[in-house]
Design a protein around this motif. Structure first.
Motif, PDB file in Angstrom:
ATOM      1  N   LYS A 146       0.830  -1.206   0.000  1.00  0.00           N
ATOM      2  CA  LYS A 146       0.000   0.000   0.000  1.00  0.00           C
ATOM      3  C   LYS A 146       0.865   1.256   0.000  1.00  0.00           C
ATOM      4  CE  LYS A 146      -3.942  -2.203   2.272  1.00  0.00           C
ATOM      5  NZ  LYS A 146      -4.781  -2.283   3.500  1.00  0.00           N
ATOM      6  N   GLY A 147       2.035   1.183   0.660  1.00  0.00           N
ATOM      7  CA  GLY A 147       2.967   2.309   0.603  1.00  0.00           C
ATOM      8  C   GLY A 147       3.464   2.559  -0.811  1.00  0.00           C
ATOM      9  N   ILE A 148       3.737   1.471  -1.571  1.00  0.00           N
ATOM     10  CA  ILE A 148       4.158   1.626  -2.970  1.00  0.00           C
ATOM     11  C   ILE A 148       3.033   2.265  -3.783  1.00  0.00           C
ATOM     12  CG2 ILE A 148       4.804   0.366  -5.047  1.00  0.00           C
ATOM     13  CD1 ILE A 148       6.165  -1.691  -3.251  1.00  0.00           C
ATOM     14  N   ILE A 149       1.778   1.803  -3.565  1.00  0.00           N
ATOM     15  CA  ILE A 149       0.626   2.360  -4.300  1.00  0.00           C
ATOM     16  C   ILE A 149       0.467   3.847  -3.974  1.00  0.00           C
ATOM     17  CG2 ILE A 149      -1.870   2.223  -4.573  1.00  0.00           C
ATOM     18  CD1 ILE A 149      -1.617  -0.801  -3.950  1.00  0.00           C
ATOM     19  N   ALA A 150       0.634   4.190  -2.693  1.00  0.00           N
ATOM     20  CA  ALA A 150       0.516   5.602  -2.308  1.00  0.00           C
ATOM     21  C   ALA A 150       1.602   6.443  -2.968  1.00  0.00           C
ATOM     22  CB  ALA A 150       0.600   5.726  -0.785  1.00  0.00           C
ATOM     23  N   PHE A 151       2.826   5.903  -3.040  1.00  0.00           N
ATOM     24  CA  PHE A 151       3.912   6.630  -3.727  1.00  0.00           C
ATOM     25  C   PHE A 151       3.572   6.852  -5.195  1.00  0.00           C
ATOM     26  CE2 PHE A 151       7.661   6.048  -6.465  1.00  0.00           C
ATOM     27  CZ  PHE A 151       8.299   7.241  -6.202  1.00  0.00           C
ATOM     28  N   VAL A 152       3.036   5.834  -5.869  1.00  0.00           N
ATOM     29  CA  VAL A 152       2.656   5.983  -7.284  1.00  0.00           C
ATOM     30  C   VAL A 152       1.600   7.073  -7.436  1.00  0.00           C
ATOM     31  CG1 VAL A 152       1.583   4.822  -9.248  1.00  0.00           C
ATOM     32  CG2 VAL A 152       3.285   3.624  -7.875  1.00  0.00           C
ATOM     33  N   LYS A 153       0.599   7.104  -6.519  1.00  0.00           N
ATOM     34  CA  LYS A 153      -0.430   8.148  -6.588  1.00  0.00           C
ATOM     35  C   LYS A 153       0.182   9.543  -6.436  1.00  0.00           C
ATOM     36  CE  LYS A 153      -4.282   5.368  -4.785  1.00  0.00           C
ATOM     37  NZ  LYS A 153      -5.235   5.229  -3.658  1.00  0.00           N
ATOM     38  N   GLU A 154       1.112   9.693  -5.474  1.00  0.00           N
ATOM     39  CA  GLU A 154       1.752  10.993  -5.272  1.00  0.00           C
ATOM     40  C   GLU A 154       2.548  11.421  -6.503  1.00  0.00           C
ATOM     41  OE1 GLU A 154       2.363  10.609  -0.413  1.00  0.00           O
ATOM     42  OE2 GLU A 154       4.083  10.738  -1.772  1.00  0.00           O
ATOM     43  N   GLU A 155       3.297  10.469  -7.093  1.00  0.00           N
ATOM     44  CA  GLU A 155       4.065  10.799  -8.292  1.00  0.00           C
ATOM     45  C   GLU A 155       3.161  11.167  -9.451  1.00  0.00           C
ATOM     46  OE1 GLU A 155       7.218  11.302  -6.830  1.00  0.00           O
ATOM     47  OE2 GLU A 155       7.698  10.796  -8.924  1.00  0.00           O
ATOM     48  N   GLU A 156       2.035  10.433  -9.568  1.00  0.00           N
ATOM     49  CA  GLU A 156       1.066  10.736 -10.637  1.00  0.00           C
ATOM     50  C   GLU A 156       0.495  12.149 -10.459  1.00  0.00           C
ATOM     51  OE1 GLU A 156      -2.095   7.923 -10.756  1.00  0.00           O
ATOM     52  OE2 GLU A 156      -3.220   9.001 -12.296  1.00  0.00           O
ATOM     53  N   ALA A 157       0.153  12.487  -9.207  1.00  0.00           N
ATOM     54  CA  ALA A 157      -0.386  13.826  -8.946  1.00  0.00           C
ATOM     55  C   ALA A 157       0.668  14.898  -9.196  1.00  0.00           C
ATOM     56  CB  ALA A 157      -0.893  13.906  -7.508  1.00  0.00           C
ATOM     57  N   ARG A 158       1.925  14.593  -8.815  1.00  0.00           N
ATOM     58  CA  ARG A 158       2.985  15.577  -9.039  1.00  0.00           C
ATOM     59  C   ARG A 158       3.222  15.826 -10.523  1.00  0.00           C
ATOM     60  NH1 ARG A 158       8.167  15.455 -10.209  1.00  0.00           N
ATOM     61  NH2 ARG A 158       8.231  13.175 -10.194  1.00  0.00           N
ATOM     62  N   LEU A 159       3.234  14.744 -11.300  1.00  0.00           N
ATOM     63  CA  LEU A 159       3.440  14.898 -12.742  1.00  0.00           C
ATOM     64  C   LEU A 159       2.270  15.626 -13.403  1.00  0.00           C
ATOM     65  CD1 LEU A 159       4.883  11.356 -13.536  1.00  0.00           C
ATOM     66  CD2 LEU A 159       6.133  13.509 -13.526  1.00  0.00           C
ATOM     67  N   ALA A 160       1.036  15.387 -12.897  1.00  0.00           N
ATOM     68  CA  ALA A 160      -0.138  16.042 -13.468  1.00  0.00           C
ATOM     69  C   ALA A 160      -0.180  17.530 -13.121  1.00  0.00           C
ATOM     70  CB  ALA A 160      -1.412  15.355 -12.974  1.00  0.00           C
ATOM     71  N   ALA A 161       0.285  17.885 -11.906  1.00  0.00           N
ATOM     72  CA  ALA A 161       0.220  19.275 -11.466  1.00  0.00           C
ATOM     73  C   ALA A 161       1.361  20.113 -11.996  1.00  0.00           C
ATOM     74  CB  ALA A 161       0.198  19.334  -9.946  1.00  0.00           C
ATOM     75  N   GLY A 162       2.484  19.460 -12.403  1.00  0.00           N
ATOM     76  CA  GLY A 162       3.654  20.218 -12.846  1.00  0.00           C
ATOM     77  C   GLY A 162       4.455  20.674 -11.657  1.00  0.00           C
ATOM     78  N   PRO A 163       5.398  21.626 -11.856  1.00  0.00           N
ATOM     79  CA  PRO A 163       6.244  22.111 -10.750  1.00  0.00           C
ATOM     80  C   PRO A 163       5.424  22.680  -9.612  1.00  0.00           C
ATOM     81  CG  PRO A 163       7.092  22.849 -12.854  1.00  0.00           C
ATOM     82  CD  PRO A 163       5.740  22.257 -13.132  1.00  0.00           C
ATOM     83  N   ALA A 164       5.789  22.348  -8.384  1.00  0.00           N
ATOM     84  CA  ALA A 164       5.064  22.833  -7.203  1.00  0.00           C
ATOM     85  C   ALA A 164       5.241  24.317  -7.038  1.00  0.00           C
ATOM     86  CB  ALA A 164       5.549  22.104  -5.949  1.00  0.00           C
ATOM     87  N   ASP A 165       4.135  25.014  -6.597  1.00  0.00           N
ATOM     88  CA  ASP A 165       4.185  26.471  -6.446  1.00  0.00           C
ATOM     89  C   ASP A 165       3.887  26.885  -5.017  1.00  0.00           C
ATOM     90  OD1 ASP A 165       0.877  27.081  -7.922  1.00  0.00           O
ATOM     91  OD2 ASP A 165       1.593  25.678  -6.398  1.00  0.00           O
ATOM     92  N   GLY A 166       4.224  26.094  -4.062  1.00  0.00           N
ATOM     93  CA  GLY A 166       4.019  26.504  -2.680  1.00  0.00           C
ATOM     94  C   GLY A 166       3.184  25.504  -1.931  1.00  0.00           C
ATOM     95  N   GLY A 167       3.198  25.536  -0.623  1.00  0.00           N
ATOM     96  CA  GLY A 167       2.446  24.599   0.202  1.00  0.00           C
ATOM     97  C   GLY A 167       0.992  24.952   0.263  1.00  0.00           C
ATOM     98  N   ALA A 168       0.120  24.015   0.658  1.00  0.00           N
ATOM     99  CA  ALA A 168      -1.306  24.239   0.784  1.00  0.00           C
ATOM    100  C   ALA A 168      -1.607  24.972   2.078  1.00  0.00           C
ATOM    101  CB  ALA A 168      -2.045  22.894   0.757  1.00  0.00           C
ATOM    102  N   THR A 169      -2.819  25.577   2.142  1.00  0.00           N
ATOM    103  CA  THR A 169      -3.209  26.348   3.330  1.00  0.00           C
ATOM    104  C   THR A 169      -3.376  25.436   4.527  1.00  0.00           C
ATOM    105  OG1 THR A 169      -4.338  27.880   1.889  1.00  0.00           O
ATOM    106  CG2 THR A 169      -4.906  27.964   4.233  1.00  0.00           C
ATOM    107  N   GLY A 170      -3.866  24.197   4.256  1.00  0.00           N
ATOM    108  CA  GLY A 170      -4.084  23.267   5.353  1.00  0.00           C
ATOM    109  C   GLY A 170      -2.817  22.913   6.072  1.00  0.00           C
ATOM    110  N   GLY A 171      -1.667  22.903   5.348  1.00  0.00           N
ATOM    111  CA  GLY A 171      -0.403  22.541   5.983  1.00  0.00           C
ATOM    112  C   GLY A 171       0.263  23.693   6.680  1.00  0.00           C
TER     113      GLY A 171
END
Length: 427
Positions: free
Chosen positions: A114-139
């Motif tokens: 499940k940790g591997i699956i979660a890593f794949v989801k994070e990488e997929e989201a990162r690739l879809a969003a492009g370069p990060a532009d700052g942290g979220a308000t919740g964090g």
């Protein structure tokens, strides 16, 4: 006593730095568990799968939408069992990839997968969003709480360090006063000792120069030493022991012969059947490296040294096809015997059963290959004097058979004792 002040000062700095580092390590230790899925993916999955493109296996982007998590856990742990059980989706993937089943990972727990699956989801989201532009308000709130806690902790640590430094400063001042009071006596003793030593050296030199026999003996010793050094230098002319040239590709024998335990003859096939051990063609390297890219050590990218191999054979890893413009790899030869010296690898490896390490040293531990042995005539002769002959092989069986024929009065030709071997005439 003079260095006590500086030693205590360094001790105070070391204590304060150690406290800061201890606090930082404590704050960051819990973050390591979050990387387990990424580490497992890079070590076990990245050689066959990419997130955003098809590689040896399918692209992993969107796999959570195509399959539920329970199915993915079973598939990753033992895909062969699911195929054998007749799972429709498992059979479809098996047929799509030419009936090549994915290796089983039964050693992983469900949480690790499940940790591997979660890593794949994070990488997929990162690739879809492009370069990060700052942290979220919740964090932000959690970050502020952590920052406040760190500020309080750092303040406490610095106050403790300041207290230690103040105490040590008072101790050093007291010691400095003691040293200052005794400085004059120490300096006077040092000057007195130096004058005595200088006077003794002068007297010894005067006595030495007056003794002509001793001077002549010393000169003779210097001449003898220079002669020995000159002889050793000339004796080692042409001996290249330790020679380690820079190669066009940084090929590691430690990884291939040591870690992966690949037999020497897999690459150097001529060692057991020919005079020369031979250098493998690049196609032998591509038997493995058409899929092995060492990407887990280069952030998902192919190793730069393996890319040099791809350029040499004109291999496109994306289309997995060869081009029409291959170029030779210009390896630099390391072991070189004079033209008048004949050496046959097969005679030593196949007939005598000599291990490669006997001449080439611990090759399986060498990151870069170098000449281990001197390869001089004396070195070879010494080996021949101590190595026992293994007569239990076909080579000596032929000689024994030839001698038996001679005893019976039969004719024996040169061909019967190896006279047709190419190496007898052609070096």
């Amino acid at each position: 006593m003079r260095n006590i002040s500086s030693v205590l000062g360094r001790l105070a700095k070391s204590i304060s730095i150690s406290l800061v580092l201890l606090f930082a390590v404590t704050m960051t230790s819990n973050a390591q568990d979050a990387k387990e899925g990424a580490a497992l993916f890079k070590a076990n999955c990245s050689s066959c799968h990419k997130i955003d493109k098809k590689f040896t296996g399918p692209a992993l982007a969107g796999m959570s939408e195509r399959h539920d998590e329970e199915w993915l856990v079973k598939w990753i742990k033992n895909s062969g069992a699911m195929i054998a059980a007749g799972d429709p989706m498992a059979k479809q993937i098996f047929e799509e990839y030419n009936k090549v089943a994915m290796p089983a990972f039964t050693q992983f727990s469900d949480d690790q997968i499940k940790g591997i699956i979660a890593f794949v989801k994070e990488e997929e989201a990162r690739l879809a969003a492009g370069p990060a532009d700052g942290g979220a308000t919740g964090g932000a709130a959690a970050t502020n709480d952590a920052n406040n806690f760190m500020i309080i902790g750092m303040a406490a640590i610095f106050l403790l360090a300041i207290g230690v430094i103040v105490i040590l400063s008072r101790v050093t001042k007291t010691l400095e006063k003691v040293i200052a009071n005794n400085q004059a006596a120490v300096e006077a003793a040092r000057v007195r000792n130096e004058s005595v030593e200088e006077t003794g050296k002068v007297k010894f030199a005067q006595k030495f120069l007056k003794n002509k026999k001793l001077v002549g003996f010393a000169a003779l010793m210097v001449v003898g030493l220079l002669a020995v050094l000159g002889w050793q230098t000339m004796w080692n002319v042409g001996v290249h022991q330790g020679y380690k040239p820079v190669q066009p590709i940084k090929f590691s024998h430690q990884i291939h012969a040591g870690v992966n335990q690949i037999e020497c003859q897999y690459c150097h096939g001529g060692a057991y059947k020919s005079k020369n051990a031979s250098i493998p063609s690049a196609n032998v390297c591509m038997n493995c490296h058409n899929t092995i890219t060492a990407s887990d050590h280069y952030n998902g990218e192919t190793s730069p040294e393996i890319l040099k191999l791809y350029r040499a054979v004109d291999w496109d890893p994306d289309t997995r096809t060869y081009g029409d413009n291959p170029r030779p790899i210009e390896w630099v030869r390391i072991h070189n015997l004079p033209d008048f010296a004949y050496f046959n690898h097969s005679q030593h490896v196949s007939v005598a059963g000599i291990e490669c390490q006997t001449c080439h040293g611990p090759i399986e531990t060498m990151e870069e290959v170098y000449q281990y042995s001197p390869l001089t005539m004396k070195w070879c002769v010494d080996c021949h004097k101590t190595t026992e002959v293994n007569a239990d092989n076909k080579y000596y069986d032929q000689l024994i058979e030839a001698h038996e024929k001679l005893k019976k009065g039969e004719k024996m030709t040169a061909a019967m004792i190896g006279g047709l071997e190419c190496g007898k005439c052609h070096y």
